[in-house]
Every structure is written in structure tokens, then in C-alpha cells.
Design a protein around this motif. Sequence first.
Motif: not given
Length: 210
Positions: A124-128, A134-135, A140-150
Motif C-alpha cells: 500500500l505504501i508502494a502504491l501511494t 506517477a500520477f 501532503v495527502l500522499a505523505f500522510w497516507i504513507a506515514y499512517i501506513l508505516t
Amino acid sequence: MTGLFVAVLAVQLRGSRYVPAIYWTVVVLISVVGTLLSDTLVDKLGVGLRTSSLVFAAGLALVFLAWWLSERNLSVHSITTTRRELFYCGAILLTFASGTSTGDLVGESFGLGYGISALVFAGLIALTALAYYAFKVNGVLAFWIAYILTRPLGASMGDLLAQSPKDGGLGIGTTLTSAVFLAIIVGLVTYLSRTGADEIAAARAERRAA
């Protein structure tokens, strides 16, 4: 641990600039307190993993909402006031608590096992990252999604290493697992302290000038 965290946080809040050793000590202590919050609810008070995951996720959403309504900016690069730093600390505290419960929920209650659970969150982090690079998804959204998933990723990896083989782990034990992770953290913080690689350009120039 909460008392120690508050004491170190007070030192962090009184500082006028970013000091890696102090900041990351705060983060490590937040991680411990957040994990203990989750474990206390689940192991001591008998709250189910689904319930604790939802409670902490809801709390995190409320912190983000209050932060946005107050500051209109959730970027970590905008944390230049004590109030914003407190919002940030509240957010990362709840990401650790939520991540611990969610990691255990996926690995244990859903029956995937710790290894598969870790791969799921890593994927899921890789997809983020793919969505960001790529897209061009909002940074900021991508950072927090990745941060939460860690957080659930770390919980799954910790359980995989620490738990006994009969429980689906490798049996290394909590003490050795903690020591390994701590050694990695110390090594990385030392590197950041010496290189300033995690600082934005303006802050790095200011530090070198001083």
C-alpha cells in the motif's frame, strides 16, 4: 513513559530550530506511548482490535479536522508554531496507536499472519508512492497516507520478529527486536545529524551558517 515523553516534548517545544536527536527522541517516545495505549486497551481492558482500530482512527481523523480548521494547512513543512507542533504530535501519537491495533487486526484477527500483513502494508505504501510520483497526487495527502501506513507495517514487522514460532513469528524476542530497531534508529539519526539530509534547503543553510 508518558511522563518521559512530555518532558522531552517540552524540550522540543522550547527549541528554536530542528535538532534531529531531540526530535527523533520525541518520535520514539511517542511510538512507545502510542503502542502502550493500544496494548492497554486490547490486552488489559479487553477491547477488541476492531473497536480499538476504529476508535484510534476516529481520533486521528478528529485531530486532522481540528488541525485543518485551525491552520488550513497540514503540511509538515508549515509546522512553525507551538500549536501546529502540538497538532502534529497528537496526529503521530494516534497513528502509532491506530497502527498497532490495525497491524494486529490484519495479522491476527484476519488470519493473514505477520509476514503477509507486513507485505500488504508495504504494498500500500508502494502504491501511494506510485500515485505521488506517477500520477501527481497531492504531496501532503500522499505523505500522510504513507506515514499512517508505516505504523501497521512496523507493528507487523515487530510482531513477525518478536513473536514465537507457534504464534507465527520468528521467535527473536521483544528485547532483541527492540534493540535492533533502536540501533537502526540511532544510526539513521546520527546520519541525519551529520548531513542535514532531512532538512529543507533554507534550514540547512541556516544551520551551516551558525
